[in-house]
Scaffold this motif. Structure first.
Motif, PDB file in Angstrom:
ATOM      1  N   ASP A 126      43.661  29.986   5.839  1.00 24.34           N
ATOM      2  CA  ASP A 126      44.422  30.853   4.946  1.00 24.34           C
ATOM      3  C   ASP A 126      44.109  30.390   3.528  1.00 24.34           C
ATOM      4  O   ASP A 126      44.564  29.339   3.098  1.00 24.34           O
ATOM      5  CB  ASP A 126      45.915  30.732   5.241  1.00 24.34           C
ATOM      6  CG  ASP A 126      46.767  31.691   4.414  1.00 24.34           C
ATOM      7  OD1 ASP A 126      46.270  32.184   3.375  1.00 24.34           O
ATOM      8  OD2 ASP A 126      47.926  31.938   4.791  1.00 24.34           O
ATOM      9  N   ARG A 173      45.139  31.163   0.766  1.00 22.81           N
ATOM     10  CA  ARG A 173      46.252  31.011  -0.170  1.00 22.81           C
ATOM     11  C   ARG A 173      46.699  29.560  -0.247  1.00 22.81           C
ATOM     12  O   ARG A 173      47.449  29.178  -1.152  1.00 22.81           O
ATOM     13  CB  ARG A 173      47.417  31.909   0.251  1.00 22.81           C
ATOM     14  CG  ARG A 173      47.108  33.395   0.220  1.00 22.81           C
ATOM     15  CD  ARG A 173      48.217  34.217   0.830  1.00 22.81           C
ATOM     16  NE  ARG A 173      48.413  33.866   2.235  1.00 22.81           N
ATOM     17  CZ  ARG A 173      49.297  34.447   3.040  1.00 22.81           C
ATOM     18  NH1 ARG A 173      50.091  35.407   2.570  1.00 22.81           N
ATOM     19  NH2 ARG A 173      49.409  34.080   4.298  1.00 22.81           N
ATOM     20  N   ASP A 174      46.252  28.761   0.688  1.00 19.14           N
ATOM     21  CA  ASP A 174      46.567  27.338   0.758  1.00 19.14           C
ATOM     22  C   ASP A 174      45.332  26.564   0.291  1.00 19.14           C
ATOM     23  O   ASP A 174      44.311  26.530   0.975  1.00 19.14           O
ATOM     24  CB  ASP A 174      46.937  26.962   2.197  1.00 19.14           C
ATOM     25  CG  ASP A 174      47.344  25.518   2.364  1.00 19.14           C
ATOM     26  OD1 ASP A 174      46.816  24.647   1.641  1.00 19.14           O
ATOM     27  OD2 ASP A 174      48.192  25.235   3.242  1.00 19.14           O
ATOM     28  N   GLY A 192      43.663  39.676  -1.706  1.00 22.17           N
ATOM     29  CA  GLY A 192      45.065  39.957  -1.423  1.00 22.17           C
ATOM     30  C   GLY A 192      45.560  41.139  -2.231  1.00 22.17           C
ATOM     31  O   GLY A 192      44.811  41.718  -3.021  1.00 22.17           O
ATOM     32  N   SER A 246      49.713  38.272  -5.323  1.00 26.42           N
ATOM     33  CA  SER A 246      48.835  38.215  -4.158  1.00 26.42           C
ATOM     34  C   SER A 246      47.379  38.457  -4.546  1.00 26.42           C
ATOM     35  O   SER A 246      46.474  37.761  -4.073  1.00 26.42           O
ATOM     36  CB  SER A 246      49.279  39.243  -3.121  1.00 26.42           C
ATOM     37  OG  SER A 246      48.509  39.153  -1.953  1.00 26.42           O
ATOM     38  N   GLN A 259      46.359  35.219  -6.373  1.00 31.97           N
ATOM     39  CA  GLN A 259      46.371  33.990  -5.581  1.00 31.97           C
ATOM     40  C   GLN A 259      45.385  34.067  -4.423  1.00 31.97           C
ATOM     41  O   GLN A 259      44.529  33.188  -4.266  1.00 31.97           O
ATOM     42  CB  GLN A 259      47.772  33.706  -5.024  1.00 31.97           C
ATOM     43  CG  GLN A 259      47.824  32.418  -4.195  1.00 31.97           C
ATOM     44  CD  GLN A 259      49.166  32.170  -3.548  1.00 31.97           C
ATOM     45  OE1 GLN A 259      49.886  33.114  -3.238  1.00 31.97           O
ATOM     46  NE2 GLN A 259      49.510  30.918  -3.330  1.00 31.97           N
ATOM     47  N   ALA A 260      45.483  35.117  -3.598  1.00 36.88           N
ATOM     48  CA  ALA A 260      44.606  35.243  -2.439  1.00 36.88           C
ATOM     49  C   ALA A 260      43.227  35.750  -2.830  1.00 36.88           C
ATOM     50  O   ALA A 260      42.288  35.678  -2.038  1.00 36.88           O
ATOM     51  CB  ALA A 260      45.232  36.188  -1.411  1.00 36.88           C
ATOM     52  N   ALA A 284      41.707  31.967  -5.013  1.00 34.58           N
ATOM     53  CA  ALA A 284      40.987  31.526  -3.817  1.00 34.58           C
ATOM     54  C   ALA A 284      39.494  31.451  -4.073  1.00 34.58           C
ATOM     55  O   ALA A 284      38.812  30.521  -3.628  1.00 34.58           O
ATOM     56  CB  ALA A 284      41.276  32.463  -2.650  1.00 34.58           C
TER      57      ALA A 284
END
Length: 265
Positions: free
Chosen positions: A71, A73-74, A101, A128, A131-132, A136
């Motif tokens: 994932d 996002r992490d 995202g 989103s 971030q994603a 990322a």
């Protein structure tokens, strides 16, 4: 051919990411594919496709596919994924930042007309996308760049879109894609002297699982298959003079004309 080359494609359970992984695979590359959807796991979206299935298809085409559940996002999951590639393969030749995202309204039951203007959307849509998507891409590239710099070679492809320069694709989406393009331009400037190329790639309308799900509402007469996008990336990866493109926006259609590859349909 890309035999002996190692690629990492993020967000490759399905759609454009899967097509890119397959495009690299049919040229003989080892392709690590990341995604949140695993065999036997809960689907983040109501669409078919898993990272394991993509990896198996890469292998079936003549490459070597390796699935990594991640994932993006992490940040730590992202770093672990890149470490796994480098530890196992010893190199990284192609990084494709495809994960994205901000599409949650397709799956969370929100009627599209309720988010017709940016002022009607929850701030999470913006968060989103950045971030994603943008973050990322940045974190994955930060983790991958030292290996490419040490090699003195490598190709970084950020999947972007014309939404970066158009004004009718949504505020969050457009701003995030524009940020992606500028991210590439700045990265290319710093990586140029190290032999590493970075480009933004604009596909056309791609017949992903999501697009086909809404096919009755979309004109697909001038659309592309996901594998066509993959062949564009593979053509760049096989070009010994690819550095001439660094820092630029390239399109699948333009690359097809330059490298003479075709869409399998």
């Amino acid at each position: 051919m890309l035999e002996g080359k190692v690629g990492l494609v993020t967000g490759a359970s399905r759609g454009v990411g899967k097509g890119i992984a397959l495009g690299l695979g049919e040229q003989g590359a080892t392709v690590y594919v990341t995604g949140r959807t695993e065999t036997g796991g809960a689907q983040p979206t109501p669409l078919p496709g898993t990272v394991q299935e993509t990896a198996a298809e890469v292998t079936a085409l003549g490459g070597r596919g390796v699935a990594i559940a991640c994932d993006h996002r992490d940040d730590e999951q992202t770093r672990r994924a890149v470490r796994q590639v480098v530890d196992e393969a010893g190199r990284l030749d192609v990084l494709v930042n495809n994960v994205w995202g901000g599409y949650e309204y397709f799956w969370d039951g929100t009627p599209f007309w309720e988010e017709a203007g940016f002022w009607t959307q929850p701030i999470e849509r913006w968060d989103s996308a950045f971030q994603a998507g943008v973050r990322a891409h940045y974190v994955t590239t930060v983790a991958a760049a030292p290996t490419m710099v040490t090699q003195g070679s490598g190709l970084i492809v950020n999947v972007s879109s014309e939404g970066a320069v158009k004004t009718d694709t949504g505020v969050a989406y457009g701003a995030a894609k524009a940020a992606t393009d500028h991210l590439v331009a700045c990265m290319a400037h710093e990586l140029r002297d190290h032999g590493v190329t970075a480009v933004s790639l604009y596909p056309g309308l791609v017949r992903t699982e999501s697009v086909l799900r809404a096919a009755e509402y979309i004109d697909l007469s001038d659309s592309e298959s996901p594998l066509f996008v993959g062949r564009a990336v593979a053509a760049l990866a096989a070009d010994p003079d690819v550095t001439r493109h660094t820092g630029q926006v390239v399109s699948t259609a333009g690359l097809a004309e330059e490298y003479a590859f075709t869409d399998p349909g």
